[in-house]
Design a protein around this motif. Sequence first.
Motif, mmCIF file in Angstrom:
data_model
loop_
_atom_site.group_PDB
_atom_site.id
_atom_site.type_symbol
_atom_site.label_atom_id
_atom_site.label_comp_id
_atom_site.label_asym_id
_atom_site.label_seq_id
_atom_site.Cartn_x
_atom_site.Cartn_y
_atom_site.Cartn_z
ATOM 1 N N LEU A 58 0.763 -1.454 -0.152
ATOM 2 C CA LEU A 58 -0.178 -0.114 -0.184
ATOM 3 C C LEU A 58 0.739 1.368 0.305
ATOM 4 O O LEU A 58 1.922 1.434 1.337
ATOM 5 C CB LEU A 58 -0.482 -0.354 1.738
ATOM 6 N N MET A 59 0.582 2.281 -1.427
ATOM 7 C CA MET A 59 1.661 3.108 -1.207
ATOM 8 C C MET A 59 0.755 4.414 -1.022
ATOM 9 O O MET A 59 -0.791 3.931 -0.916
ATOM 10 C CB MET A 59 1.840 3.217 -2.260
ATOM 11 N N VAL A 60 1.116 5.132 -1.084
ATOM 12 C CA VAL A 60 0.830 7.264 -0.333
ATOM 13 C C VAL A 60 -0.783 6.685 -1.187
ATOM 14 O O VAL A 60 -0.847 6.625 -2.673
ATOM 15 C CB VAL A 60 0.635 8.295 -1.272
ATOM 16 N N ASP A 61 -1.712 7.151 -0.332
ATOM 17 C CA ASP A 61 -3.450 7.135 -2.081
ATOM 18 C C ASP A 61 -3.760 6.218 -1.923
ATOM 19 O O ASP A 61 -4.823 5.543 -2.730
ATOM 20 C CB ASP A 61 -3.111 7.917 -2.816
ATOM 21 N N SER A 62 -3.332 5.110 -1.250
ATOM 22 C CA SER A 62 -3.812 3.541 -1.356
ATOM 23 C C SER A 62 -4.788 3.400 -0.219
ATOM 24 O O SER A 62 -4.215 3.784 0.846
ATOM 25 C CB SER A 62 -2.610 2.411 -1.548
ATOM 26 N N TYR A 63 -6.145 2.039 0.263
ATOM 27 C CA TYR A 63 -6.378 1.833 0.070
ATOM 28 C C TYR A 63 -6.707 0.621 0.817
ATOM 29 O O TYR A 63 -6.521 -0.469 -0.227
ATOM 30 C CB TYR A 63 -7.834 2.889 0.932
ATOM 31 N N ALA A 64 -7.385 0.604 1.798
ATOM 32 C CA ALA A 64 -7.729 -0.994 1.951
ATOM 33 C C ALA A 64 -9.457 -0.700 3.135
ATOM 34 O O ALA A 64 -8.985 -0.184 3.826
ATOM 35 C CB ALA A 64 -6.742 -2.168 2.777
ATOM 36 N N TYR A 65 -10.257 -1.724 2.742
ATOM 37 C CA TYR A 65 -10.853 -2.142 3.867
ATOM 38 C C TYR A 65 -11.042 -3.362 4.243
ATOM 39 O O TYR A 65 -10.602 -4.377 3.536
ATOM 40 C CB TYR A 65 -12.618 -1.732 2.461
ATOM 41 N N LEU A 66 -10.900 -3.531 5.058
ATOM 42 C CA LEU A 66 -10.730 -4.811 5.888
ATOM 43 C C LEU A 66 -12.240 -5.134 6.821
ATOM 44 O O LEU A 66 -12.660 -4.747 7.885
ATOM 45 C CB LEU A 66 -9.288 -4.808 6.945
ATOM 46 N N PRO A 67 -13.060 -6.346 6.317
ATOM 47 C CA PRO A 67 -14.414 -6.816 7.127
ATOM 48 C C PRO A 67 -13.839 -7.205 8.818
ATOM 49 O O PRO A 67 -12.834 -7.275 8.593
ATOM 50 C CB PRO A 67 -14.609 -7.868 6.094
ATOM 51 N N PRO A 68 -15.030 -7.428 9.017
ATOM 52 C CA PRO A 68 -14.972 -7.016 10.303
ATOM 53 C C PRO A 68 -14.882 -8.945 10.932
ATOM 54 O O PRO A 68 -14.856 -10.574 9.777
ATOM 55 C CB PRO A 68 -16.214 -7.634 11.369
ATOM 56 N N ASN A 69 -13.331 -9.552 11.751
ATOM 57 C CA ASN A 69 -13.600 -10.513 12.301
ATOM 58 C C ASN A 69 -12.089 -11.462 10.583
ATOM 59 O O ASN A 69 -11.905 -12.696 10.889
ATOM 60 C CB ASN A 69 -14.065 -11.550 12.258
ATOM 61 N N PHE A 70 -11.558 -10.742 9.968
ATOM 62 C CA PHE A 70 -10.443 -10.702 8.986
ATOM 63 C C PHE A 70 -9.236 -10.269 9.517
ATOM 64 O O PHE A 70 -8.792 -9.852 9.292
ATOM 65 C CB PHE A 70 -10.892 -9.928 8.184
ATOM 66 N N GLU A 71 -9.169 -11.532 9.475
ATOM 67 C CA GLU A 71 -7.074 -11.887 9.623
ATOM 68 C C GLU A 71 -6.044 -11.247 8.751
ATOM 69 O O GLU A 71 -6.253 -11.519 7.968
ATOM 70 C CB GLU A 71 -7.103 -13.172 9.488
ATOM 71 N N HIS A 72 -5.249 -10.405 9.390
ATOM 72 C CA HIS A 72 -4.635 -9.681 8.641
ATOM 73 C C HIS A 72 -3.695 -9.276 9.379
ATOM 74 O O HIS A 72 -4.087 -8.846 10.405
ATOM 75 C CB HIS A 72 -5.652 -8.651 7.095
ATOM 76 N N SER A 73 -2.500 -8.591 8.531
ATOM 77 C CA SER A 73 -1.404 -7.518 9.352
ATOM 78 C C SER A 73 -1.175 -6.492 8.393
ATOM 79 O O SER A 73 -0.544 -7.017 7.533
ATOM 80 C CB SER A 73 0.040 -8.657 9.270
ATOM 81 N N LEU A 74 -0.244 -5.681 9.225
ATOM 82 C CA LEU A 74 0.094 -4.707 8.825
ATOM 83 C C LEU A 74 1.385 -4.197 8.864
ATOM 84 O O LEU A 74 1.671 -4.670 10.712
ATOM 85 C CB LEU A 74 -0.249 -2.977 8.934
ATOM 86 N N ARG A 75 2.415 -4.054 8.114
ATOM 87 C CA ARG A 75 3.717 -4.434 8.421
ATOM 88 C C ARG A 75 4.277 -2.575 7.484
ATOM 89 O O ARG A 75 4.033 -2.734 6.687
ATOM 90 C CB ARG A 75 4.976 -5.593 8.050
#
Length: 230
Positions: free
Chosen positions: A96-113
């Motif tokens: 995810l670069m500048v101006d990128s977005y993400a929608y993460l539904p409830p209880n959706f396993e994910h990690s951000l680094r």
Amino acid sequence: MYSVPYPSGTFDLLLNLVAESSVLVFWCSHSHLIDRTNTLGAYLITPAMGSHFAMYLANMQENARSALPPHDVERFIFVVQGSAMLTNASGVSSKLMVDSYAYLPPNFEHSLRAEGSATLVVFERRYASLENHITEQIVGSTDKQPLLETPGEIMDFQPGDFLNVKEVHYNQHGLLLLEGQGIYRLGDSWYPVQAGDVIWMAPFVPQWYAALGKTRTRYLLYKDVNRNPL
Ligand SMILES: NC(=O)N[C@H](N)C(=O)O
């Protein structure tokens, strides 16, 4: 309105909190975000102010790693500076670069680094389910989205553009001014605003914006839609 150093810097905030007709001005400062490593942040809007969502800035340092939101909470992130790697439970990663977005539904396993430093604006709220509707992860970038046609109104403002009407509606807003400057009317008060300012708009606060700078205005806007307000 909150003035945040933008696009990067410390998270000392000048806060003009507009709730109905009252205006408070005070300072609040950054702190470590709970459950996250190497991440400073500031909660800008929370239910303590009457909102049904939280909006915060996360300033991820090198090797920062995010935590999951609480159970049944959906999350939307938008990158304002740097880049972050989003990985889901199947191991699929998106940068995810500048101006990128993400929608993460409830209880959706994910990690951000974050590999270097990155600043994200994050919206979270308790998910209100809808019959026959299944939420899915969405990843995108605003530069790949066409401008929405909103007859008689625009949301990407060229200098001199303004909202077509003074709006009053049940929806709440959390707004981050990404580019430009102008004047925001909230109730009977008028606020000069510029990139980096954040506004909490409670339901039924009369609102109007005019872009007065020499460059375009863009703002990121949270708005609750598609649900019965009862
Ligand atoms: N304050 C706003 O920008 N409001 C939007 N035009 C909206 O709610 O549609």
